[in-house]
Design an enzyme around this catalytic site. Structure first.
Site, PDB file in Angstrom:
ATOM      1  N   HIS A 103     -31.545  18.937   1.970  1.00 51.11           N
ATOM      2  CA  HIS A 103     -32.025  18.743   3.346  1.00 51.11           C
ATOM      3  C   HIS A 103     -31.774  19.980   4.214  1.00 51.11           C
ATOM      4  O   HIS A 103     -32.326  20.079   5.305  1.00 51.11           O
ATOM      5  CB  HIS A 103     -31.322  17.525   3.953  1.00 51.11           C
TER       6      HIS A 103
ATOM      7  N   TYR B  92     -27.684  17.068  14.081  1.00 53.42           N
ATOM      8  CA  TYR B  92     -28.092  16.223  12.958  1.00 53.42           C
ATOM      9  C   TYR B  92     -29.616  16.123  12.968  1.00 53.42           C
ATOM     10  O   TYR B  92     -30.272  16.242  14.001  1.00 53.42           O
ATOM     11  CB  TYR B  92     -27.417  14.839  12.932  1.00 53.42           C
TER      12      TYR B  92
ATOM     13  N   ASN C 276     -37.567  13.035   9.330  1.00 50.61           N
ATOM     14  CA  ASN C 276     -37.034  12.646  10.642  1.00 50.61           C
ATOM     15  C   ASN C 276     -36.860  13.820  11.597  1.00 50.61           C
ATOM     16  O   ASN C 276     -36.982  13.657  12.813  1.00 50.61           O
ATOM     17  CB  ASN C 276     -35.707  11.896  10.481  1.00 50.61           C
TER      18      ASN C 276
ATOM     19  N   TYR D  64     -22.663  19.494   4.109  1.00 52.79           N
ATOM     20  CA  TYR D  64     -24.124  19.461   3.938  1.00 52.79           C
ATOM     21  C   TYR D  64     -24.723  20.823   3.574  1.00 52.79           C
ATOM     22  O   TYR D  64     -25.909  20.905   3.251  1.00 52.79           O
ATOM     23  CB  TYR D  64     -24.798  18.961   5.223  1.00 52.79           C
TER      24      TYR D  64
END
EC number: 3.1.1.29
Length: 199
Positions: free
Chosen positions: A20, A66, A114, A15
């Site tokens: 993100h 996360y 989120n 990632y």
């Protein structure tokens, strides 16, 4: 005065380069500037460093929970050091701003993010500062004719690396954010906001 700067992202090498993780990119730069290294701190569920930035002591945090569990990490550190919501700055990727744009704001909704949603729930407050790093929206990449019937895949978009030209302007926007950090850590957030939004 800002006492905690949090960068949002997802843990794991796969990632690292994704849109993100723009919040992590900012924290990595801040740690480099301060000559410090983030270390795994289990009690805060993240990578953490205490840094001296422009004469002020600031906590740097990259939650390793996360994205949708970021609040667990933020509240653990905030409670331990007795840091109030309005002394927290959260750097995050922002779909509603084009790449190359960066904005500061206090409070507000999560905008579907989120990480912000979870932080707000854990702090029981929206009154923390956000550094919104523009990454653009997948709808911007769809042609006008295709846009009518297409539903942009946001989840897939944020978990992909930016195109080279996007990365260049995102990096430049992070540099502009770093340039106002002396004001941010000293609590001159209105001044920092004006300077950042002028660029």
């Amino acid at each position: 005065m800002i006492k905690l700067i949090v960068g949002l992202g997802n843990p794991g090498a796969e990632y690292t380069a994704t849109r993100h993780n723009a919040g992590f990119w900012l924290i990595d730069q801040l740690a480099r500037e301060a000559g410090t290294t983030l270390r795994d701190e289990r009690r805060f569920h993240g990578f953490y460093a205490k840094a001296r930035l422009h004469g002020e002591e600031v906590h740097l945090l990259e939650p390793q929970t996360y994205m949708n569990r970021s609040g667990q990490s933020v509240v653990a550190l905030a409670q331990f050091f007795k840091i109030l919501p309005d002394q927290i700055l959260v750097a995050h990727d922002e779909l509603d701003l084009p790449p190359g744009t960066v904005k500061l704001k206090l409070g507000g909704g999560s905008g579907g993010h989120n990480g912000l949603k979870d932080i707000t729930a854990h702090l029981s407050s929206q009154q923390y500062w956000r550094l919104r790093i523009g990454i653009g929206h997948p709808r911007d990449l769809i042609s006008e004719s295709a846009r009518a019937g297409a539903k942009p895949d946001v989840a897939n978009f944020v978990l992909k690396p930016p195109r080279r030209e996007e990365q260049d302007v995102i990096d430049a926007s992070i540099e502009r954010a770093l340039a106002v950090m002396p004001m941010v850590v000293k609590g001159e957030l209105d001044r920092a906001t004006m300077q950042l939004h002028r660029n």
